[in-house]
Motif scaffolding. Structure first.
Motif, short mmCIF file in Angstrom:
data_model
loop_
_atom_site.label_atom_id
_atom_site.label_comp_id
_atom_site.label_asym_id
_atom_site.label_seq_id
_atom_site.Cartn_x
_atom_site.Cartn_y
_atom_site.Cartn_z
N GLU A 1 31.65 -4.05 8.69
CA GLU A 1 32.65 -5.08 8.42
C GLU A 1 32.05 -6.12 7.48
O GLU A 1 30.86 -6.44 7.57
N TYR A 2 32.87 -6.66 6.59
CA TYR A 2 32.43 -7.72 5.69
C TYR A 2 32.06 -8.96 6.50
O TYR A 2 32.73 -9.32 7.46
N GLY A 3 30.97 -9.60 6.13
CA GLY A 3 30.57 -10.85 6.76
C GLY A 3 29.49 -10.72 7.81
O GLY A 3 28.91 -11.71 8.23
N VAL A 4 29.22 -9.50 8.25
CA VAL A 4 28.18 -9.31 9.26
C VAL A 4 26.85 -9.07 8.56
O VAL A 4 26.80 -8.65 7.41
N GLN B 1 43.83 -0.37 5.56
CA GLN B 1 43.18 0.69 6.32
C GLN B 1 43.85 2.01 5.99
O GLN B 1 44.96 2.26 6.40
N GLU B 2 43.15 2.88 5.26
CA GLU B 2 43.73 4.16 4.84
C GLU B 2 44.13 5.02 6.03
O GLU B 2 45.19 5.61 6.05
N GLU B 3 43.27 5.08 7.04
CA GLU B 3 43.53 5.96 8.16
C GLU B 3 44.71 5.47 9.00
O GLU B 3 45.37 6.24 9.67
N GLU B 4 44.99 4.16 9.01
CA GLU B 4 46.00 3.62 9.88
C GLU B 4 47.37 3.47 9.22
O GLU B 4 48.37 3.30 9.89
N GLN B 5 47.44 3.51 7.90
CA GLN B 5 48.70 3.34 7.20
C GLN B 5 49.45 4.66 7.15
O GLN B 5 48.99 5.61 6.52
N PRO B 6 50.61 4.75 7.80
CA PRO B 6 51.38 5.99 7.70
C PRO B 6 51.97 6.12 6.30
O PRO B 6 52.29 5.13 5.66
N GLU B 7 52.10 7.37 5.86
CA GLU B 7 52.71 7.60 4.55
C GLU B 7 54.19 7.28 4.63
O GLU B 7 54.86 7.68 5.57
N ARG B 8 54.67 6.54 3.65
CA ARG B 8 56.09 6.23 3.61
C ARG B 8 56.81 7.41 3.02
O ARG B 8 56.38 7.96 2.00
N GLU C 1 13.04 12.10 23.59
CA GLU C 1 12.42 10.98 22.88
C GLU C 1 13.02 10.93 21.48
O GLU C 1 12.99 11.93 20.76
N VAL C 2 13.57 9.80 21.11
CA VAL C 2 14.14 9.64 19.77
C VAL C 2 13.04 9.10 18.87
O VAL C 2 12.56 7.99 19.06
N VAL C 3 12.63 9.92 17.90
CA VAL C 3 11.51 9.53 17.04
C VAL C 3 11.94 8.69 15.86
O VAL C 3 11.15 7.91 15.33
N GLU C 4 13.21 8.86 15.41
CA GLU C 4 13.71 8.01 14.34
C GLU C 4 15.23 8.04 14.30
O GLU C 4 15.86 9.02 14.67
N VAL C 5 15.78 6.91 13.89
CA VAL C 5 17.21 6.78 13.63
C VAL C 5 17.35 6.16 12.26
O VAL C 5 17.01 4.99 12.06
N ASN C 6 17.80 6.95 11.29
CA ASN C 6 17.99 6.47 9.92
C ASN C 6 19.45 6.07 9.77
O ASN C 6 20.35 6.86 10.04
N VAL C 7 19.67 4.82 9.34
CA VAL C 7 21.02 4.30 9.17
C VAL C 7 21.28 4.08 7.69
O VAL C 7 20.57 3.32 7.04
N ALA C 8 22.30 4.76 7.17
CA ALA C 8 22.71 4.59 5.78
C ALA C 8 24.05 3.84 5.79
O ALA C 8 25.02 4.32 6.37
N VAL C 9 24.08 2.67 5.16
CA VAL C 9 25.31 1.89 5.06
C VAL C 9 25.97 2.30 3.75
O VAL C 9 25.48 2.01 2.67
N ASP C 10 27.11 2.99 3.88
CA ASP C 10 27.78 3.56 2.72
C ASP C 10 28.86 2.68 2.12
O ASP C 10 29.27 2.90 0.99
N ASP C 11 29.34 1.70 2.89
CA ASP C 11 30.43 0.87 2.38
C ASP C 11 30.55 -0.38 3.24
O ASP C 11 29.98 -0.46 4.33
N VAL C 12 31.29 -1.34 2.73
CA VAL C 12 31.63 -2.56 3.46
C VAL C 12 33.14 -2.66 3.50
O VAL C 12 33.81 -2.56 2.46
N LYS C 13 33.70 -2.83 4.68
CA LYS C 13 35.14 -2.98 4.84
C LYS C 13 35.50 -4.43 4.56
O LYS C 13 35.10 -5.33 5.29
N LEU C 14 36.24 -4.65 3.46
CA LEU C 14 36.67 -5.99 3.08
C LEU C 14 37.92 -6.37 3.86
O LEU C 14 38.73 -5.50 4.18
#
Length: 158
Positions: free
Chosen positions: A102-105, A147-154, A129-142
């Motif tokens: 999310e934007y702002g965090v 919201q593409e997933e939540e908008q129904p197609e008209r 045992e978790v030896v590593e967790v790699n986090v890739a931040v691919d985008d920021v939600k402005l």
């Protein structure tokens, strides 16, 4: 597939089978195997629980997921394992996550919280045992992005 094994204890004194059977700890009889998909689901759920994580997956996987969710019988709902890749050995796991924040965090704080939550959940639930967790931040939600997933197609026709 992970295999969590317990060391079998030697038999009862004197080496006779059946003697002292009730005294042996049942946790050391046999083995437990954990599928990679189980670890992926645990990690995916744990990552999504963290405040500041908007969604999971790189751009293309989110797009395909949104299309798949709109198709009847296409799986419905967001896949828990989207954006999660794991490598699981006999006693250890390595996890790669693709997230959208999310934007702002604080991205570093969110990544740290994701790492902590995922490690805790996988180690607690799977006993790996978790030896590593790699986090890739691919985008920021402005805030002003729809919201593409939540908008129904008209419909084009009414």
């Amino acid at each position: 597939m992970a295999e969590v094994t317990q060391q079998n204890r030697p038999g009862p004194p004197g080496g006779r089978l059946g003697e002292g059977r009730g005294a042996e700890d049942p946790r050391v009889r046999g083995r437990t195997t954990i599928a990679d998909g189980v670890v992926e689901k645990i990690a995916g759920m744990a990552a999504r629980e963290v405040d500041g994580v908007h969604s999971m997956g790189a751009g293309m996987s989110r797009t395909f997921g949104a299309v798949r969710d709109r198709v009847p019988g296409g799986g419905g709902g967001q896949s828990v394992t989207r954006g999660v890749k794991v490598e699981v050995g006999e006693t250890q796991a390595a996890i790669d996550l693709d997230i959208v924040v999310e934007y702002g965090v604080s991205i570093t704080d969110v990544a740290s919280d994701v790492r902590e939550n995922v490690i805790g959940a996988v180690e607690r639930m799977a006993g790996l045992e978790v030896v590593e967790v790699n986090v890739a931040v691919d985008d920021v939600k402005l805030p002003d992005e729809e919201q593409e997933e939540e908008q129904p197609e008209r419909p084009r026709l009414q």
